[in-house]
Design a protein around this motif. Structure first.
Motif, PDB file in Angstrom:
ATOM      1  N   SER A   1      -7.558   3.896  -3.095  1.00 16.88           N
ATOM      2  CA  SER A   1      -8.156   5.066  -2.465  1.00 16.88           C
ATOM      3  C   SER A   1      -7.237   5.762  -1.472  1.00 16.88           C
ATOM      4  O   SER A   1      -7.610   6.793  -0.910  1.00 16.88           O
ATOM      5  CB  SER A   1      -9.476   4.681  -1.785  1.00 16.88           C
ATOM      6  OG  SER A   1      -9.299   3.584  -0.901  1.00 16.88           O
ATOM      7  N   THR A   2      -6.015   5.234  -1.248  1.00 16.69           N
ATOM      8  CA  THR A   2      -5.026   5.976  -0.470  1.00 16.69           C
ATOM      9  C   THR A   2      -4.337   7.035  -1.329  1.00 16.69           C
ATOM     10  O   THR A   2      -3.560   7.845  -0.814  1.00 16.69           O
ATOM     11  CB  THR A   2      -3.943   5.058   0.123  1.00 16.69           C
ATOM     12  OG1 THR A   2      -3.069   4.607  -0.930  1.00 16.69           O
ATOM     13  CG2 THR A   2      -4.548   3.871   0.851  1.00 16.69           C
ATOM     14  N   GLY A   3      -4.579   6.997  -2.637  1.00 15.76           N
ATOM     15  CA  GLY A   3      -3.902   7.877  -3.580  1.00 15.76           C
ATOM     16  C   GLY A   3      -2.781   7.195  -4.333  1.00 15.76           C
ATOM     17  O   GLY A   3      -2.155   7.812  -5.207  1.00 15.76           O
ATOM     18  N   ALA A   4      -2.504   5.938  -4.036  1.00 18.55           N
ATOM     19  CA  ALA A   4      -1.434   5.214  -4.729  1.00 18.55           C
ATOM     20  C   ALA A   4      -1.773   5.010  -6.196  1.00 18.55           C
ATOM     21  O   ALA A   4      -2.927   4.705  -6.554  1.00 18.55           O
ATOM     22  CB  ALA A   4      -1.198   3.868  -4.062  1.00 18.55           C
ATOM     23  N   ASP A   5      -0.776   5.183  -7.049  1.00 20.85           N
ATOM     24  CA  ASP A   5      -0.902   4.993  -8.493  1.00 20.85           C
ATOM     25  C   ASP A   5       0.432   4.407  -8.946  1.00 20.85           C
ATOM     26  O   ASP A   5       1.421   5.121  -9.079  1.00 20.85           O
ATOM     27  CB  ASP A   5      -1.184   6.332  -9.170  1.00 20.85           C
ATOM     28  CG  ASP A   5      -1.536   6.182 -10.637  1.00 20.85           C
ATOM     29  OD1 ASP A   5      -0.991   5.273 -11.305  1.00 20.85           O
ATOM     30  OD2 ASP A   5      -2.349   6.981 -11.137  1.00 20.85           O
ATOM     31  N   GLN A   6       0.486   3.078  -9.155  1.00 23.51           N
ATOM     32  CA  GLN A   6       1.773   2.396  -9.292  1.00 23.51           C
ATOM     33  C   GLN A   6       1.703   1.280 -10.316  1.00 23.51           C
ATOM     34  O   GLN A   6       0.796   0.456 -10.285  1.00 23.51           O
ATOM     35  CB  GLN A   6       2.182   1.803  -7.933  1.00 23.51           C
ATOM     36  CG  GLN A   6       3.446   0.994  -7.942  1.00 23.51           C
ATOM     37  CD  GLN A   6       4.678   1.835  -8.179  1.00 23.51           C
ATOM     38  OE1 GLN A   6       4.878   2.837  -7.479  1.00 23.51           O
ATOM     39  NE2 GLN A   6       5.504   1.456  -9.130  1.00 23.51           N
ATOM     40  N   ILE A   7       2.662   1.244 -11.232  1.00 25.03           N
ATOM     41  CA  ILE A   7       2.854   0.098 -12.117  1.00 25.03           C
ATOM     42  C   ILE A   7       3.723  -0.917 -11.382  1.00 25.03           C
ATOM     43  O   ILE A   7       4.776  -0.565 -10.846  1.00 25.03           O
ATOM     44  CB  ILE A   7       3.541   0.500 -13.433  1.00 25.03           C
ATOM     45  CG1 ILE A   7       2.737   1.570 -14.168  1.00 25.03           C
ATOM     46  CG2 ILE A   7       3.752  -0.739 -14.317  1.00 25.03           C
ATOM     47  CD1 ILE A   7       1.395   1.102 -14.706  1.00 25.03           C
TER      48      ILE A   7
END
Length: 311
Positions: free
Chosen positions: A94-100
């Motif tokens: 929910s911080t906006g992080a989108d990470q593999i």
């Protein structure tokens, strides 16, 4: 590089086996397709330094089309660490992080007053057979940081310090040890490291941290002449100089520890806090599902489902 200038070379039998303050045999759970072994919290030990939760996930082999789906769920009062030996995870929060995240890298998510995240096997990995093997752990935050704003940081494999000696390799994931410092921001004295030992090689534990523990991922080690196999965690008595030796097949270890916190923590579901009131407030907000209006929101790109509050 010297492992620890304060530790004179010697054999692993310099201390007695009573230097092991706590020996933990993890509890195992089958989550349908893979097994999880939980070492912390344990009946006789809640934390090792700030570490309050420690799970080994896998090893597991998954067929084409299969994967792991940890639906969006909340945290407060802690930092979460994902560290993989095999496989990949797609992290959203929910911080906006989108990470593999891939093996050898670090995902460091600080929940503070509240965060929501999911971890799933990436779609690309599901197109063929894939595997999962790694460690999930939580670090309780000091009281002064329990309500800070949530944050996320990714540190690639190449950014984590590696300390090597003859037959010994240490990748420092968090904190400080052996004269090196990892890049993630810590809120209390901490060390966390991935160690590979060739057969019969020896490793002194850092002696500049209050709490020190070892989890044996693979192989075996001896301490004071006693052999310990994979799937065991041991916590050492503060102040003792400890050296461990790998067995005939070598060993893969996770070293962990740091300073003890101001006091014990309450832990309920995914919430960690220094007071029951903080946990009750978080429960009420997650139950209300008023996404984006309080401490919790759902991750962008993964808003269609979530894990409900347990009964």
């Amino acid at each position: 590089m010297s492992w620890n200038p304060a530790l004179e070379p010697g054999c692993p039998d310099e201390v007695g086996v009573d230097a092991i303050e706590t020996l933990i045999v993890p509890r195992s759970r089958d989550l349908g397709g893979f097994e999880v072994r939980r070492a912390l919290p344990a009946p006789k030990r809640q934390m090792v330094g700030p570490f309050i939760f420690f799970d080994q996930a896998g090893p597991a082999e998954l067929l084409t089309g299969q994967g792991v789906d940890v639906r969006p769920h909340p945290h407060i009062g802690l930092g979460t660490v994902t560290y993989l030996f095999r496989g990949d995870f797609h992290h959203r929060d929910s911080t906006g992080a989108d990470q593999i995240i891939s093996p050898g890298a670090l995902n460091w998510m600080v929940a503070g007053r509240g965060v929501t995240h999911s971890e799933r096997t990436p779609e690309a990995a599901r197109r063929g057979p894939n595997g999962l093997f790694g460690i999930q752990t939580w670090l309780a935050l000091p009281e002064a940081q329990e309500d800070i704003a949530p944050s996320f940081a990714h540190h690639g494999r190449e950014t984590l310090p590696v300390i090597q000696d003859d037959g010994v390799s240490v990748r420092l994931i968090l904190g400080t040890a052996y004269g090196a410092s990892a890049p993630a921001t810590m809120y209390s004295d901490t060390f966390y490291a991935d160690v590979a030992l060739e057969p019969r090689r020896r490793l002194p534990m850092p002696d500049d941290h209050e709490d020190r523990g070892i989890y044996i991922v693979d192989g075996s080690i001896s301490v004071a002449g006693e052999v310990f196999e994979a799937g065991r965690m041991m916590v050492f008595r503060p102040g003792d100089r400890i050296t461990v030796a790998a067995g005939e097949q070598g060993a893969r270890l996770m070293l962990l520890g740091g300073a003890t916190l101001e006091g014990p923590r309450y832990i309920w579901w995914n919430f960690v806090a220094s007071s029951k009131e903080r946990i009750e407030a978080a429960k009420a907000e997650w139950r209300a599902q008023a996404w984006g209006t309080g401490r919790f929101d759902l991750p962008a790109g993964d808003r269609n489902e979530h894990i409900p509050l347990p009964d």
